[in-house]
Scaffold this motif. Structure first.
Motif, mmCIF file in Angstrom:
data_model
loop_
_atom_site.group_PDB
_atom_site.id
_atom_site.type_symbol
_atom_site.label_atom_id
_atom_site.label_comp_id
_atom_site.label_asym_id
_atom_site.label_seq_id
_atom_site.Cartn_x
_atom_site.Cartn_y
_atom_site.Cartn_z
ATOM 1 N N SER A 151 0.834 -1.210 0.000
ATOM 2 C CA SER A 151 0.000 0.000 0.000
ATOM 3 C C SER A 151 0.863 1.252 0.000
ATOM 4 C CB SER A 151 -0.947 0.016 1.214
ATOM 5 O OG SER A 151 -0.214 0.134 2.422
ATOM 6 N N LEU A 152 0.232 2.368 -0.380
ATOM 7 C CA LEU A 152 0.895 3.663 -0.447
ATOM 8 C C LEU A 152 0.041 4.704 0.265
ATOM 9 C CD1 LEU A 152 1.770 3.558 -4.253
ATOM 10 C CD2 LEU A 152 3.421 3.310 -2.382
ATOM 11 N N GLU A 153 0.697 5.672 0.875
ATOM 12 C CA GLU A 153 -0.006 6.742 1.585
ATOM 13 C C GLU A 153 0.757 8.037 1.365
ATOM 14 O OE1 GLU A 153 -3.180 8.085 4.041
ATOM 15 O OE2 GLU A 153 -2.751 5.961 3.658
ATOM 16 N N LEU A 154 0.025 9.100 1.010
ATOM 17 C CA LEU A 154 0.649 10.406 0.839
ATOM 18 C C LEU A 154 0.450 11.234 2.097
ATOM 19 C CD1 LEU A 154 -0.120 11.610 -2.807
ATOM 20 C CD2 LEU A 154 2.111 11.225 -1.780
ATOM 21 N N SER A 155 1.563 11.694 2.673
ATOM 22 C CA SER A 155 1.520 12.530 3.872
ATOM 23 C C SER A 155 2.066 13.905 3.529
ATOM 24 C CB SER A 155 2.363 11.895 4.986
ATOM 25 O OG SER A 155 2.558 12.809 6.050
ATOM 26 N N GLN A 156 1.369 14.966 3.958
ATOM 27 C CA GLN A 156 1.827 16.321 3.672
ATOM 28 C C GLN A 156 3.158 16.621 4.352
ATOM 29 O OE1 GLN A 156 -1.368 18.965 4.784
ATOM 30 N NE2 GLN A 156 -2.505 18.586 2.891
ATOM 31 N N LYS A 157 3.415 15.998 5.497
ATOM 32 C CA LYS A 157 4.651 16.262 6.227
ATOM 33 C C LYS A 157 5.800 15.352 5.778
ATOM 34 C CE LYS A 157 2.416 17.925 10.453
ATOM 35 N NZ LYS A 157 2.290 17.740 11.925
ATOM 36 N N ILE A 158 5.496 14.062 5.554
ATOM 37 C CA ILE A 158 6.554 13.092 5.282
ATOM 38 C C ILE A 158 6.729 12.837 3.788
ATOM 39 C CG2 ILE A 158 7.346 10.736 5.739
ATOM 40 C CD1 ILE A 158 5.708 10.785 8.289
ATOM 41 N N GLY A 159 5.658 12.959 3.037
ATOM 42 C CA GLY A 159 5.698 12.615 1.622
ATOM 43 C C GLY A 159 5.092 11.244 1.390
ATOM 44 N N LEU A 160 5.626 10.478 0.462
ATOM 45 C CA LEU A 160 5.088 9.173 0.122
ATOM 46 C C LEU A 160 5.569 8.119 1.114
ATOM 47 C CD1 LEU A 160 3.439 7.521 -1.955
ATOM 48 C CD2 LEU A 160 5.592 7.085 -3.157
ATOM 49 N N ILE A 161 4.610 7.381 1.678
ATOM 50 C CA ILE A 161 4.919 6.310 2.622
ATOM 51 C C ILE A 161 4.565 4.976 1.968
ATOM 52 C CG2 ILE A 161 4.441 5.336 4.905
ATOM 53 C CD1 ILE A 161 3.542 8.152 5.763
ATOM 54 N N GLU A 162 5.533 4.071 1.903
ATOM 55 C CA GLU A 162 5.323 2.730 1.360
ATOM 56 C C GLU A 162 5.304 1.714 2.493
ATOM 57 O OE1 GLU A 162 7.727 1.526 -2.189
ATOM 58 O OE2 GLU A 162 8.855 3.324 -1.643
ATOM 59 N N THR A 163 4.408 0.741 2.408
ATOM 60 C CA THR A 163 4.472 -0.382 3.339
ATOM 61 C C THR A 163 5.362 -1.465 2.744
ATOM 62 O OG1 THR A 163 2.534 -1.488 2.379
ATOM 63 C CG2 THR A 163 2.142 0.060 4.189
ATOM 64 N N GLN A 164 5.871 -2.321 3.600
ATOM 65 C CA GLN A 164 6.681 -3.444 3.132
ATOM 66 C C GLN A 164 5.771 -4.471 2.452
ATOM 67 O OE1 GLN A 164 10.110 -3.230 3.804
ATOM 68 N NE2 GLN A 164 10.300 -4.850 2.271
ATOM 69 N N ALA A 165 6.174 -4.968 1.295
ATOM 70 C CA ALA A 165 5.382 -5.985 0.599
ATOM 71 C C ALA A 165 5.302 -7.251 1.454
ATOM 72 C CB ALA A 165 6.004 -6.307 -0.756
ATOM 73 N N LYS A 166 4.092 -7.798 1.574
ATOM 74 C CA LYS A 166 3.866 -8.973 2.411
ATOM 75 C C LYS A 166 3.383 -10.146 1.554
ATOM 76 C CE LYS A 166 1.130 -10.628 6.351
ATOM 77 N NZ LYS A 166 0.069 -10.278 7.328
ATOM 78 N N LYS A 167 4.081 -11.266 1.632
ATOM 79 C CA LYS A 167 3.706 -12.448 0.860
ATOM 80 C C LYS A 167 2.413 -13.042 1.416
ATOM 81 C CE LYS A 167 5.261 -17.114 -0.368
ATOM 82 N NZ LYS A 167 6.336 -18.125 -0.227
#
Length: 359
Positions: A151-167
């Motif tokens: 998943s991906l999340e856009l944060s105004q403070k941090i920018g783009l946040i990626e989660t670790q891919a899970k099998k």
């Protein structure tokens, strides 16, 4: 003086007076881009086009905006395909050498996805519950038959946040996954979800309740998979394709129908309403391809709408009516010679080049 721009022919269905019909409509892309086109993705809000020179053209359908972006990759890396969610908020660019980049509808720059780098992704899909800052659940399949969540999340403070891919899952024969679709209404209280997995010979259907760990555990024994298998004897195909038609149900999108490109023909059908104890697909039938001599004419690409199936070949567009069960439209189209060997990513579109004189 002459101005060059690109003309896009778009096929769509009209249901005026309850009589479905098909016609072509043109969209002018008034920007200087380098052809040929490598991949095209269409969604509710925009069209994304990828050129063989790693230019990304984003054409908004709700405004006149049309912008060109350069992918910040190394010269030896080529953007091969673009994946978009059904709304058009999030776009993932899959490149050679297993590199991936991201473009958001509101952003003016393309960023590299570091946590996807190295995966050999052959299919990727977004759920229906996406928003502008959040991609929601993303599933992707690999060449060796593995499925991961991400998943991906856009944060105004941090920018783009990626989660670790899970099998999550692995096909028993480690067959390449070339089609993947995931349906769950995030706005609904129901946890019911439907996942379709397409290989060159088999379409698998997984149905159950979220979270993913619980749903896939149900199919840990792959013998329990509900599958539709189509023989490849008459057709030679290197990559299958899975197309989904979505339509509005109230204020949100839901799946309406599907089409699966096989070696024998296009398998298509509708979805029934999702319930915990029932499968999603129903009434699947096969429309055989045309045969010339002893050769099956397999299209480069397919797409599906509520009433039509579109088959794009290297030199013509064929439209099959699901209502009358016959071909209702056949037209020669022009695709530039360098584009012919490449994968055409959306059947309804054909690209042309036009010159307009400026007084």
């Amino acid at each position: 003086m002459e101005e060059e721009y690109n003309k896009l022919s778009v096929g769509f269905a009209s249901t005026e007076q309850m009589t479905p019909s098909f016609r072509l409509q043109e969209i002018n892309i008034k920007t200087r881009i380098t052809l040929p086109i490598q991949s095209i993705s269409i969604s509710e809000h925009c069209i994304i086009m990828v050129t063989t020179t790693n230019q990304i053209v984003r054409k908004r359908l709700d405004t006149e905006e049309c912008k060109v972006f350069e992918v910040p990759c190394r010269p030896e890396v080529q953007v091969a395909k673009v994946y978009s969610d059904v709304r058009g908020f999030h776009h993932i660019l899959a490149c050679t050498q297993n590199e991936y980049y991201y473009l958001n509808q509101e952003e003016e720059r393309i960023v590299q996805l570091k946590k996807l780098k190295g995966f050999q992704v052959t299919a990727l899909c977004f759920g229906l519950g996406v928003s502008l800052p959040s991609s929601g659940d993303i599933l992707f399949g690999t060449f060796d038959g593995l499925i991961y969540s991400y998943s991906l999340e856009l944060s105004q403070k941090i920018g783009l946040i990626e989660t670790q891919a899970k099998k999550l899952f692995q096909l028993s024969q480690r067959t390449p996954i070339y089609g993947l679709a995931f349906n769950h209404k995030a706005s609904s209280d129901s946890k019911a979800a439907l996942i379709l997995i397409a290989t060159n010979e088999t379409l698998y259907q997984l149905f159950g309740e979220l979270p993913f760990s619980q749903l896939f555990e149900k199919y840990a024994n792959t013998a329990n998979l509900n599958k539709y298998t189509k023989s490849m004897r008459r057709g030679v195909m290197t990559r299958t394709q899975l197309a989904i038609c979505c339509k509005y149900e109230g204020d949100e999108f839901d799946w309406h129908s599907f089409a699966w490109k096989t070696g024998m023909g296009v398998v298509y059908g509708n979805f029934r309403k999702m319930e915990v104890d029932r499968m999603g697909m129903m009434g699947a039938v096969t429309e055989p391809y045309r045969v010339k001599g002893n050769d099956v004419q397999i299209p480069e690409n397919i797409a599906i709408s509520e009433n039509y199936i579109y088959l794009a070949y290297t030199d013509e567009l064929l439209v099959f009516s699901r209502i009358s069960q016959r071909i209702i439209y056949l037209s020669l189209i022009h695709i530039s010679e360098p584009t012919r060997p490449l994968y055409i990513s959306y059947a309804v579109f054909c690209l042309k080049k036009k010159k307009k004189k400026i007084q």
